[in-house]
Design an enzyme around this catalytic site. Structure first.
Site, PDB file in Angstrom:
ATOM      1  N   HIS A  34      -9.304   0.660   4.994  1.00 38.93           N
ATOM      2  CA  HIS A  34      -8.018   0.910   5.656  1.00 38.93           C
ATOM      3  C   HIS A  34      -8.232   1.847   6.847  1.00 38.93           C
ATOM      4  O   HIS A  34      -9.080   2.734   6.800  1.00 38.93           O
ATOM      5  CB  HIS A  34      -7.021   1.529   4.659  1.00 38.93           C
ATOM      6  CG  HIS A  34      -5.631   1.564   5.201  1.00 38.93           C
ATOM      7  ND1 HIS A  34      -5.195   2.531   6.072  1.00 38.93           N
ATOM      8  CD2 HIS A  34      -4.585   0.719   5.025  1.00 38.93           C
ATOM      9  CE1 HIS A  34      -3.939   2.284   6.407  1.00 38.93           C
ATOM     10  NE2 HIS A  34      -3.538   1.196   5.783  1.00 38.93           N
ATOM     11  N   SER A  54       3.655  -2.244  10.380  1.00 38.45           N
ATOM     12  CA  SER A  54       5.112  -2.210  10.502  1.00 38.45           C
ATOM     13  C   SER A  54       5.779  -3.538  10.136  1.00 38.45           C
ATOM     14  O   SER A  54       6.670  -4.015  10.826  1.00 38.45           O
ATOM     15  CB  SER A  54       5.530  -1.737  11.906  1.00 38.45           C
ATOM     16  OG  SER A  54       5.054  -0.427  12.149  1.00 38.45           O
ATOM     17  N   GLY A  61       2.996   2.226  10.964  1.00 41.14           N
ATOM     18  CA  GLY A  61       3.887   3.374  10.833  1.00 41.14           C
ATOM     19  C   GLY A  61       4.513   3.821  12.129  1.00 41.14           C
ATOM     20  O   GLY A  61       5.153   4.867  12.200  1.00 41.14           O
ATOM     21  N   LYS A 121      -0.039   4.277  -0.194  1.00 42.98           N
ATOM     22  CA  LYS A 121      -0.697   5.439   0.434  1.00 42.98           C
ATOM     23  C   LYS A 121      -0.523   6.675  -0.459  1.00 42.98           C
ATOM     24  O   LYS A 121      -0.502   6.540  -1.677  1.00 42.98           O
ATOM     25  CB  LYS A 121      -0.177   5.645   1.862  1.00 42.98           C
ATOM     26  CG  LYS A 121      -0.324   4.376   2.713  1.00 42.98           C
ATOM     27  CD  LYS A 121      -0.037   4.588   4.168  1.00 42.98           C
ATOM     28  CE  LYS A 121      -0.192   3.279   4.936  1.00 42.98           C
ATOM     29  NZ  LYS A 121      -0.007   3.440   6.373  1.00 42.98           N
ATOM     30  N   GLU A 133      -4.932  -5.207  10.604  1.00 45.40           N
ATOM     31  CA  GLU A 133      -3.928  -4.177  10.846  1.00 45.40           C
ATOM     32  C   GLU A 133      -4.170  -3.532  12.205  1.00 45.40           C
ATOM     33  O   GLU A 133      -5.063  -2.697  12.349  1.00 45.40           O
ATOM     34  CB  GLU A 133      -4.027  -3.085   9.770  1.00 45.40           C
ATOM     35  CG  GLU A 133      -3.815  -3.607   8.371  1.00 45.40           C
ATOM     36  CD  GLU A 133      -3.315  -2.501   7.438  1.00 45.40           C
ATOM     37  OE1 GLU A 133      -2.284  -2.717   6.807  1.00 45.40           O
ATOM     38  OE2 GLU A 133      -3.939  -1.434   7.375  1.00 45.40           O
ATOM     39  N   GLU A 136      -6.821   4.339   7.902  1.00 42.00           N
ATOM     40  CA  GLU A 136      -6.754   5.776   7.610  1.00 42.00           C
ATOM     41  C   GLU A 136      -8.058   6.271   6.987  1.00 42.00           C
ATOM     42  O   GLU A 136      -8.480   7.405   7.233  1.00 42.00           O
ATOM     43  CB  GLU A 136      -5.550   6.075   6.709  1.00 42.00           C
ATOM     44  CG  GLU A 136      -4.241   5.925   7.471  1.00 42.00           C
ATOM     45  CD  GLU A 136      -3.037   5.565   6.604  1.00 42.00           C
ATOM     46  OE1 GLU A 136      -1.985   5.289   7.193  1.00 42.00           O
ATOM     47  OE2 GLU A 136      -3.161   5.543   5.368  1.00 42.00           O
ATOM     48  N   ASN A 146       0.854  -1.190   0.000  1.00 42.03           N
ATOM     49  CA  ASN A 146       0.000   0.000   0.000  1.00 42.03           C
ATOM     50  C   ASN A 146       0.890   1.241   0.000  1.00 42.03           C
ATOM     51  O   ASN A 146       1.521   1.558   1.002  1.00 42.03           O
ATOM     52  CB  ASN A 146      -0.905  -0.024   1.239  1.00 42.03           C
ATOM     53  CG  ASN A 146      -1.759   1.220   1.361  1.00 42.03           C
ATOM     54  OD1 ASN A 146      -1.900   2.002   0.418  1.00 42.03           O
ATOM     55  ND2 ASN A 146      -2.336   1.417   2.540  1.00 42.03           N
TER      56      ASN A 146
END
Length: 255
Positions: free
Chosen positions: A99, A215, A175, A15, A169, A101, A13
């Site tokens: 996702h 990560s 991250g 992003k 996730e 986000e 991904n």
């Protein structure tokens, strides 16, 4: 990990990252040089929408392209959106949905995510449906509740799970450099598989792939993929680096 019938998958991904130059050079320098057996490992990358055509024009080597998101609406007066029909017309048959986000920054609800998943599945797409808990939810012991809530929403919309890949996730590990230990990841994946058996079918529990994201790096991929219920990865930051090839290699070499 016992050899299961489930084909492993590595998703990258990107992003909101990359330039036109990167969209040309990274597929040429890294993705086209990956060594894997597509019968054993499926590799998919999700560039920013603007870069997809460029990436497609360079990619060879059995690497597929996905969109990071798609619209709930069809073609028409929806400025700034792109419809599933447009994605299909671009010769793409993979997408991410849900996702973290999209959920946290853009306020997509469980129902939005479920409806997008259904739209894509109905069009024959393979959907990487993302679920996972925030740090506070992990610390207060709500991981299972959160995952089940997000999965139940998808279950309400989707009968057919043959094209759904679940990407677990843990949001606290995205991250941040914090990774769930292989055992924490395995335990959560086993709970997700139990949910599938109880709420979809025994067949779905055996066949639906559950990816780990959060990560994932070249340093921890081999240890994670050794776990029984981890069927691959959804990779963020490391999917923009040459080390992505080591993550694919870890899956190719998995027993």
């Amino acid at each position: 990990r016992q050899m299961s019938a489930r084909r492993l998958m590595v998703g990258g991904n990107w992003k909101c990252n990359g330039t036109m130059g990167f969209a040309k050079s990274f597929p040429a320098d890294v993705l086209n040089k990956l060594k894997f057996d597509p019968k054993k490992v499926e590799v998919v990358v999700a560039p920013a929408a603007l870069h997809i055509s460029t990436v497609q024009s360079v990619l060879k080597n059995n690497v597929h392209v996905a969109t990071q998101n798609l619209s709930l609406t069809g073609d028409g007066a929806y400025t700034g959106e792109f419809s599933i029909a447009m994605v299909k017309d671009m010769n793409i048959s993979y997408t991410l949905t849900g996702h973290s986000e999209r959920r946290t920054l853009y306020h997509e609800t469980d129902k939005d995510v479920a409806k997008k998943t259904k739209l894509a599945v109905d069009q024959g797409f393979t959907v990487l449906a993302c679920i996972g808990e925030l740090l506070g939810e992990r610390e207060s012991g709500k991981t299972k509740d959160v995952n089940n809530r997000q999965l139940n929403a998808i279950r309400e919309e989707c009968e057919d799970w043959s094209k759904i890949v679940i990407a677990y996730e843990p949001v606290w590990a995205i991250g941040t450099g914090k990774t769930a230990t292989p055992q924490i990841a395995q335990d959560t994946h086993a709970e997700i598989r139990e949910w599938l058996a109880a709420n979809v079918s025994k067949e779905a529990a055996a066949s639906v792939r559950i990816l780990y994201g959060g990560s994932v790096t070249d340093a921890n991929a081999a240890e994670l993929i050794a776990m029984e219920d981890i069927d691959g990865f959804l990779v963020g930051g490391a999917s923009l680096k040459p080390a992505f090839h080591q993550i694919v290699e870890a899956c190719q070499n998995a027993k």
